[in-house]
Design an enzyme around this catalytic site. Structure first.
Site, PDB file in Angstrom:
ATOM      1  N   SER A  63       0.794  -1.240   0.000  1.00  0.00           N
ATOM      2  CA  SER A  63       0.000   0.000   0.000  1.00  0.00           C
ATOM      3  C   SER A  63       0.820   1.279   0.000  1.00  0.00           C
ATOM      4  CB  SER A  63      -0.950   0.018   1.191  1.00  0.00           C
ATOM      5  OG  SER A  63      -2.016  -0.860   0.957  1.00  0.00           O
ATOM      6  N   LYS A  66       0.256   3.372  -2.943  1.00  0.00           N
ATOM      7  CA  LYS A  66      -0.923   4.249  -3.086  1.00  0.00           C
ATOM      8  C   LYS A  66      -0.529   5.733  -3.068  1.00  0.00           C
ATOM      9  CE  LYS A  66      -3.941   0.811  -0.844  1.00  0.00           C
ATOM     10  NZ  LYS A  66      -4.549   0.421   0.460  1.00  0.00           N
ATOM     11  N   TYR A 188      -3.869  -2.541 -10.150  1.00  0.00           N
ATOM     12  CA  TYR A 188      -3.735  -2.334  -8.699  1.00  0.00           C
ATOM     13  C   TYR A 188      -2.821  -3.389  -8.066  1.00  0.00           C
ATOM     14  CZ  TYR A 188      -4.991  -2.251  -3.777  1.00  0.00           C
ATOM     15  OH  TYR A 188      -4.934  -2.227  -2.396  1.00  0.00           O
ATOM     16  N   TYR A 240      -4.636   3.762   8.169  1.00  0.00           N
ATOM     17  CA  TYR A 240      -5.998   3.225   8.332  1.00  0.00           C
ATOM     18  C   TYR A 240      -6.542   3.556   9.723  1.00  0.00           C
ATOM     19  CZ  TYR A 240      -3.547   0.798   4.686  1.00  0.00           C
ATOM     20  OH  TYR A 240      -2.761   0.529   3.611  1.00  0.00           O
ATOM     21  N   VAL A 258       1.279  -3.800   3.765  1.00  0.00           N
ATOM     22  CA  VAL A 258       1.257  -5.099   4.450  1.00  0.00           C
ATOM     23  C   VAL A 258       2.489  -5.965   4.162  1.00  0.00           C
ATOM     24  CG1 VAL A 258      -1.233  -5.337   4.843  1.00  0.00           C
ATOM     25  CG2 VAL A 258      -0.227  -6.145   2.688  1.00  0.00           C
TER      26      VAL A 258
HETATM   27  N1  GLN Z   1      -2.322  -5.264  -1.874  1.00  0.00           N
HETATM   28  C1  GLN Z   1      -2.877  -5.149  -0.555  1.00  0.00           C
HETATM   29  C2  GLN Z   1      -4.383  -5.232  -0.635  1.00  0.00           C
HETATM   30  O1  GLN Z   1      -4.955  -4.667  -1.501  1.00  0.00           O
HETATM   31  C3  GLN Z   1      -2.434  -3.843   0.047  1.00  0.00           C
HETATM   32  C4  GLN Z   1      -2.937  -3.658   1.437  1.00  0.00           C
HETATM   33  C5  GLN Z   1      -1.974  -2.937   2.336  1.00  0.00           C
HETATM   34  O2  GLN Z   1      -0.778  -2.895   2.105  1.00  0.00           O
HETATM   35  N2  GLN Z   1      -2.501  -2.436   3.433  1.00  0.00           N
HETATM   36  O3  GLN Z   1      -5.023  -5.862   0.162  1.00  0.00           O
END
Ligand code: GLN
Length: 304
Positions: A63, A66, A188, A240, A258
């Site tokens: 993430s 993003k 994505y 988050y 993650v």
């Molecule tokens: N690729 C992961 C997902 O979409 C990214 C989530 C994350 O890093 N928090 O679930």
């Protein structure tokens, strides 16, 4: 400031803490990562770099990507984006569906998965070859061409993408996704699979520490105002439902993934990347947050 000494001390302190947390295993390829790797890197806007531990090992940025895609989209469409995605903390897990129905398919912010899918959808409208464009952008920001998608991670996530597909189709039912959902998921999952080292990550976020100017090339990537807004969103939404806790403990804008990576920065000074794959219940790196909390406390500077 002797940043090398600062991170050496923190590295040894944090490494001796009790082992807690698990690697993300809902993406099968991430479950194979050695959970006890740990690296820290700092890049300063005046061109210095410092690192310790596994700071030159590649890992899945997940993430953290993003923030790159948001920068690319904001750069082109600016405030129009806020018709399709909000700018408030969600207080929900990164992959939550709950607010979307009540809020007519408009995700709370660009860093939860739903919001990031909207951003990537807009990016697909802007570029004929979005996957190539993302890689090109990240390479330019990091100042190296040695950055690639990890195809194994991308395919692994694509095979298990039920939740993200659900988010995509649900938002499409509110006309908030323009592209084909499978094509969107492909882009994505690739952006999340980008492999980078802590050192590359720290360097690649310097444009946000430098008011939108890439210090490697002196090129303006974002205006001062847009760079400020990106940092504000990372501070309020980058972790988050742990964003408040992160701001409280660390006091820097940042973004987690993650894969166990965290990037954080102090505008006007530096970017710092930490990687440790064991995650807490919010999907954020345990030792990553410990490290950054000690970092701002030890050097006595944060954004406040
Ligand atoms: N690729 C992961 C997902 O979409 C990214 C989530 C994350 O890093 N928090 O679930």
């Amino acid at each position: 400031m002797d940043y090398q000494q600062v991170i050496n001390n923190i590295y040894h302190e944090v490494k001796s803490l009790p082992v807690v947390g698990e690697v993300a295993d809902y993406i099968p390829a991430l479950a194979n990562v050695d959970p006890d790797q740990f690296g820290i890197a700092i890049a300063t806007i005046d061109g210095q770099t410092f690192g310790i531990g596994d700071y030159q090992c590649k890992f899945s940025i997940q993430s953290i990507s993003k923030a790159f895609t948001l920068s690319m989209v904001i750069r082109h469409i600016g405030s129009q984006l806020w018709e399709y995605v909000g700018k408030e903390p969600s207080g929900t897990p990164f992959n939550s569906l709950v607010q979307l129905e009540r809020e007519n398919g408009i995700p709370r912010n660009p860093f939860i998965n739903a919001g990031a899918l909207v951003v990537t959808d807009k990016l697909m409208n802007l570029y004929t070859h979005p996957k190539e464009a993302i890689l090109e952008f990240v390479r330019e920001m990091a100042g190296t061409d040695d950055i690639y998608y990890d195809k194994t991670v991308a395919q692994s996530e694509l095979k298990c993408a039920n939740r993200n597909q659900a988010l995509g189709y649900f938002m499409k039912s509110f006309n908030n996704i323009d592209n084909d959902v499978d094509a969107l998921l492909d882009v994505y999952c690739h952006q999340c699979s980008i492999s980078m080292t802590c050192e590359e990550l720290a360097k690649s976020f310097l444009f946000l520490a430098n008011h939108g100017i890439n210090p490697h090339s002196q090129k303006e990537i974002l205006s001062v105002s847009r760079s400020k807004r990106l940092n504000a969103l990372m501070l309020t939404c980058g972790f988050y439902d742990e964003s408040g806790e992160f701001a409280f403990r660390v006091g820097m804008p940042g973004k987690s993934g993650v894969g166990g990576g965290i990037i954080a920065l102090i505008p006007g000074q530096l970017a710092i990347a930490v990687w440790s794959p064991r995650l807490n219940k919010y999907g954020n790196s345990y030792l990553g947050i410990e490290t950054l909390e000690r970092f701002t406390t030890d050097i006595g500077i944060s954004i406040f």
